[in-house]
Design a protein around this motif. Structure first.
Motif, short mmCIF file in Angstrom:
data_model
loop_
_atom_site.label_atom_id
_atom_site.label_comp_id
_atom_site.label_asym_id
_atom_site.label_seq_id
_atom_site.Cartn_x
_atom_site.Cartn_y
_atom_site.Cartn_z
N ARG A 69 -28.29 -8.71 -11.06
CA ARG A 69 -29.70 -9.10 -11.28
C ARG A 69 -30.26 -8.44 -12.53
NH1 ARG A 69 -33.54 -9.14 -6.35
NH2 ARG A 69 -34.71 -10.38 -7.83
N ALA A 70 -29.89 -7.19 -12.79
CA ALA A 70 -30.39 -6.49 -13.98
C ALA A 70 -29.91 -7.17 -15.26
CB ALA A 70 -29.95 -5.03 -13.95
N ARG A 71 -28.72 -7.76 -15.23
CA ARG A 71 -28.24 -8.50 -16.40
C ARG A 71 -29.05 -9.77 -16.63
NH1 ARG A 71 -23.27 -6.28 -14.74
NH2 ARG A 71 -22.72 -7.95 -13.31
N GLU A 72 -29.63 -10.31 -15.55
CA GLU A 72 -30.37 -11.57 -15.64
C GLU A 72 -31.86 -11.36 -15.93
OE1 GLU A 72 -29.71 -13.10 -11.73
OE2 GLU A 72 -27.60 -13.57 -12.12
N ARG A 73 -32.37 -10.16 -15.68
CA ARG A 73 -33.81 -9.92 -15.79
C ARG A 73 -34.11 -8.76 -16.72
NH1 ARG A 73 -36.83 -11.28 -10.39
NH2 ARG A 73 -35.67 -13.13 -9.83
N ASP A 74 -35.18 -8.92 -17.47
CA ASP A 74 -35.57 -7.87 -18.40
C ASP A 74 -36.47 -6.81 -17.77
OD1 ASP A 74 -37.86 -9.37 -18.08
OD2 ASP A 74 -38.24 -9.63 -20.21
N ASN A 75 -36.82 -6.97 -16.52
CA ASN A 75 -37.74 -6.04 -15.87
C ASN A 75 -37.05 -5.09 -14.89
OD1 ASN A 75 -37.20 -8.12 -13.93
ND2 ASN A 75 -39.04 -7.56 -12.83
#
Length: 148
Positions: A69-75
Motif C-alpha cells: 500500500r505504501a508503494r501505491e500511496r503518497d500518504n
C-alpha cells in the motif's frame, strides 16, 4: 477535490446522515458510543476480509500488505518492521478530509477509535498503539500494529 476523497465522501454520506440523526435525537454523549460500535462493525468486517484475502493473519502478512500500500500511496510510510511490530506513518488522512467535507470532522476521531477493533479482528494476538492522529490535530498519524 481529488477522486479518492470524492469516493470516500460518497461512501460516508449515508453514514453521516444517520450519525447526525442519532446526535440530534440522543445528544453526543449517547450517540457517539452507538456510532463507534457501527464503525467497529465495519472495521471488523474489513479486517476479516483482509485476513481472508491475504490468506494469513500474521504480522508478516500485515507488514507485506502495508509495504504494498505504501508503494501505491503518497500518504503512507512503513517506518519500521520487526518481529514484534509494524509501525506506520500517515501524512494525509483521506477519511478526515472526507468527514470534514461532510461537515463532521469529529466523526473521524470515532472512526480512528475503531482501529482497535480492526486489529483484534485481523489477529486477536495483536494490538494497536497510536499517539498521534490527524483527526486529533496532529501533523500525522502514527499507527503501530504490535504483537501482545
Amino acid at each position: 477535490m481529488d477522486a479518492d476523497i470524492q469516493e470516500l465522501v460518497d461512501q460516508y454520506r449515508l453514514a453521516v446522515a444517520f450519525a447526525r440523526a442519532f446526535i440530534d435525537e440522543l445528544g453526543e454523549e449517547r450517540a457517539h458510543p452507538v456510532i463507534l460500535r457501527a464503525f467497529e462493525s465495519i472495521q471488523v468486517d474489513a479486517a476479516r476480509d483482509l485476513a481472508a484475502e491475504l490468506g494469513d493473519n500474521s504480522l508478516e502478512a500485515l507488514a507485506a500488505h502495508y509495504r504494498e500500500r505504501a508503494r501505491e500511496r503518497d500518504n503512507l510510510e512503513v517506518v519500521e518492521v520487526t518481529d514484534e511490530h509494524v509501525a506506520l506513518k500517515i501524512t494525509r488522512c483521506r477519511a478526515f478530509e472526507a468527514f470534514s467535507y461532510l461537515g463532521v470532522p469529529e466523526l473521524c476521531r470515532l472512526y480512528c477509535d475503531s482501529d482497535d477493533a480492526y486489529i483484534k479482528a485481523f489477529n486477536p494476538s495483536m494490538r494497536m498503539i497510536r499517539t498521534k492522529t490527524i483527526a486529533g490535530g496532529d501533523a500525522c498519524c502514527d499507527h503501530t500494529w504490535a504483537l501482545e
